[in-house]
Write a protein that holds these residues in place. Structure first.
Motif, PDB file in Angstrom:
ATOM      1  N   THR A 171       9.484   5.054  28.740  1.00 25.51           N
ATOM      2  CA  THR A 171       8.763   4.149  27.850  1.00 25.51           C
ATOM      3  C   THR A 171       7.289   4.533  27.863  1.00 25.51           C
ATOM      4  O   THR A 171       6.788   5.075  28.860  1.00 25.51           O
ATOM      5  CB  THR A 171       8.920   2.674  28.279  1.00 25.51           C
ATOM      6  OG1 THR A 171       8.437   2.525  29.605  1.00 25.51           O
ATOM      7  CG2 THR A 171      10.364   2.227  28.195  1.00 25.51           C
ATOM      8  N   LYS A 172       6.603   4.273  26.766  1.00 26.79           N
ATOM      9  CA  LYS A 172       5.190   4.636  26.638  1.00 26.79           C
ATOM     10  C   LYS A 172       4.334   3.805  27.598  1.00 26.79           C
ATOM     11  O   LYS A 172       3.456   4.314  28.257  1.00 26.79           O
ATOM     12  CB  LYS A 172       4.737   4.423  25.203  1.00 26.79           C
ATOM     13  CG  LYS A 172       3.345   4.904  24.909  1.00 26.79           C
ATOM     14  CD  LYS A 172       3.021   4.761  23.441  1.00 26.79           C
ATOM     15  CE  LYS A 172       1.649   5.279  23.134  1.00 26.79           C
ATOM     16  NZ  LYS A 172       1.315   5.109  21.729  1.00 26.79           N
ATOM     17  N   ASP A 173       4.599   2.521  27.648  1.00 25.24           N
ATOM     18  CA  ASP A 173       3.876   1.628  28.547  1.00 25.24           C
ATOM     19  C   ASP A 173       4.702   1.438  29.812  1.00 25.24           C
ATOM     20  O   ASP A 173       5.825   1.932  29.918  1.00 25.24           O
ATOM     21  CB  ASP A 173       3.645   0.280  27.855  1.00 25.24           C
ATOM     22  CG  ASP A 173       2.802   0.423  26.589  1.00 25.24           C
ATOM     23  OD1 ASP A 173       1.862   1.234  26.598  1.00 25.24           O
ATOM     24  OD2 ASP A 173       3.106  -0.261  25.600  1.00 25.24           O
ATOM     25  N   ALA A 174       4.166   0.709  30.749  1.00 26.79           N
ATOM     26  CA  ALA A 174       4.916   0.420  31.973  1.00 26.79           C
ATOM     27  C   ALA A 174       6.261  -0.180  31.579  1.00 26.79           C
ATOM     28  O   ALA A 174       6.329  -1.026  30.686  1.00 26.79           O
ATOM     29  CB  ALA A 174       4.139  -0.554  32.849  1.00 26.79           C
ATOM     30  N   PRO A 175       7.334   0.275  32.207  1.00 26.30           N
ATOM     31  CA  PRO A 175       8.644  -0.241  31.820  1.00 26.30           C
ATOM     32  C   PRO A 175       8.711  -1.755  31.967  1.00 26.30           C
ATOM     33  O   PRO A 175       8.339  -2.304  32.998  1.00 26.30           O
ATOM     34  CB  PRO A 175       9.615   0.434  32.777  1.00 26.30           C
ATOM     35  CG  PRO A 175       8.841   1.394  33.589  1.00 26.30           C
ATOM     36  CD  PRO A 175       7.393   1.195  33.308  1.00 26.30           C
ATOM     37  N   GLY A 176       9.150  -2.360  30.900  1.00 22.33           N
ATOM     38  CA  GLY A 176       9.292  -3.806  30.918  1.00 22.33           C
ATOM     39  C   GLY A 176      10.667  -4.215  31.408  1.00 22.33           C
ATOM     40  O   GLY A 176      11.493  -3.384  31.788  1.00 22.33           O
TER      41      GLY A 176
END
Length: 134
Positions: free
Chosen positions: A51-56
């Motif tokens: 994922t682009k951001d921290a994995p949610g």
């Protein structure tokens, strides 16, 4: 002999084009994640690879027991079976909505994968295009 070898290679190459497959890593339409597609039994399936951001977390999953799991590694392309040349049918899970849709996945060109999804028995459909990561 040389002509036979060249003809055989040409047939194999054309056969590979006609029956290409989506095995590999794909970037989703908005660029926020990648999905690793691999063989699963007689079909294919896909899992969130990055994922682009921290994995949610999978907070919108309808199963409360799964809402605390990371989205990394979850299966998003489910039970896709061949349904024609370069077409597979099965299900897609959208973690942003916590919904499963019926899906048709098709190779739409070199390095392009089209995902069509519909609400089961609802008639509401949508699609997006993914790009292959080399």
């Amino acid at each position: 002999m040389k002509r036979f070898l060249i003809s055989t290679l040409a047939v194999l190459a054309l056969g590979g084009i006609a029956h290409a497959d989506p095995i590999g890593e794909w970037r989703v339409a908005d660029g926020s994640a990648t999905v690793q597609i691999k063989k699963c039994g007689s079909g294919i399936c896909g899992f969130v690879a990055s994922t682009k951001d921290a994995p949610g977390k999978d907070v919108k999953n309808p199963d409360p027991a799964k809402r605390n799991r990371s989205v990394l590694g979850i299966e998003v392309l489910i039970s896709l079976k061949p349904n024609g040349d370069n077409i597979w049918s099965g299900y897609v899970y959208n973690a942003e909505e916590g919904q499963i849709y019926t899906a048709t996945v098709s190779l739409a060109g070199q390095g392009v994968l089209r995902i069509d999804g519909c609400v089961p028995n609802g008639g509401i459909c949508g699609h997006e295009t993914w790009t292959r990561i080399k």
